[in-house]
Motif scaffolding. Sequence first.
Motif, mmCIF file in Angstrom:
data_model
loop_
_atom_site.group_PDB
_atom_site.id
_atom_site.type_symbol
_atom_site.label_atom_id
_atom_site.label_comp_id
_atom_site.label_asym_id
_atom_site.label_seq_id
_atom_site.Cartn_x
_atom_site.Cartn_y
_atom_site.Cartn_z
ATOM 1 N N THR A 27 66.063 76.450 73.246
ATOM 2 C CA THR A 27 64.853 77.251 73.023
ATOM 3 C C THR A 27 63.677 76.364 72.633
ATOM 4 N N ALA A 30 62.491 74.361 75.614
ATOM 5 C CA ALA A 30 61.809 75.172 76.632
ATOM 6 C C ALA A 30 60.296 75.062 76.474
ATOM 7 N N LEU A 76 64.676 69.659 78.945
ATOM 8 C CA LEU A 76 65.644 70.370 79.771
ATOM 9 C C LEU A 76 65.658 69.782 81.175
ATOM 10 N N ASP A 79 64.237 74.484 84.576
ATOM 11 C CA ASP A 79 63.785 75.719 83.936
ATOM 12 C C ASP A 79 64.826 76.831 83.956
ATOM 13 N N ALA A 82 66.416 77.339 80.488
ATOM 14 C CA ALA A 82 65.586 78.056 79.516
ATOM 15 C C ALA A 82 65.635 79.555 79.782
#
Length: 104
Positions: A27, A30, A76, A79, A82
Motif C-alpha cells: 500500500t 503504491a 512495485l 500496478d 497495487a
Amino acid sequence: MDTDTGYIAAGELLKALAAPLRIGIVTELAAGPRCVHELVDALGAPQPLISQHLRVLRGANVVHGARRGREIAYSLTDDHIARIVADAVSHATEGSSHPARVGS
C-alpha cells in the motif's frame, strides 16, 4: 502459460501477500518508491521486520529495489499488485460492516 500454471503462480503471489505488514508495504509503495526507513516511519514496524518482509516480496517479484545514493528505494514491479491489494482491503472492510447473509 496454461491455466494450471497461472493458478499456481497466482497462489504463490497471494501467499507472498498474505501478511498484514506486507499488505501495508505494498500500500505504501503504491504511492511511489520508498526506502526502508520511510517504510519504518510510515508503518511503525521495526527495521529488521520491514527488511524481512521486503525480502519475501522481492523473492515473489512483487517489489524491486533501485539504489538511491546510499539507500535502496523499493517500488512495485507493476500496478496490478497495487490494485489487487487495494481491492482486497476494500473488500475486507466492506464485508466487516455488513452482516453475513445466510445462503449467499
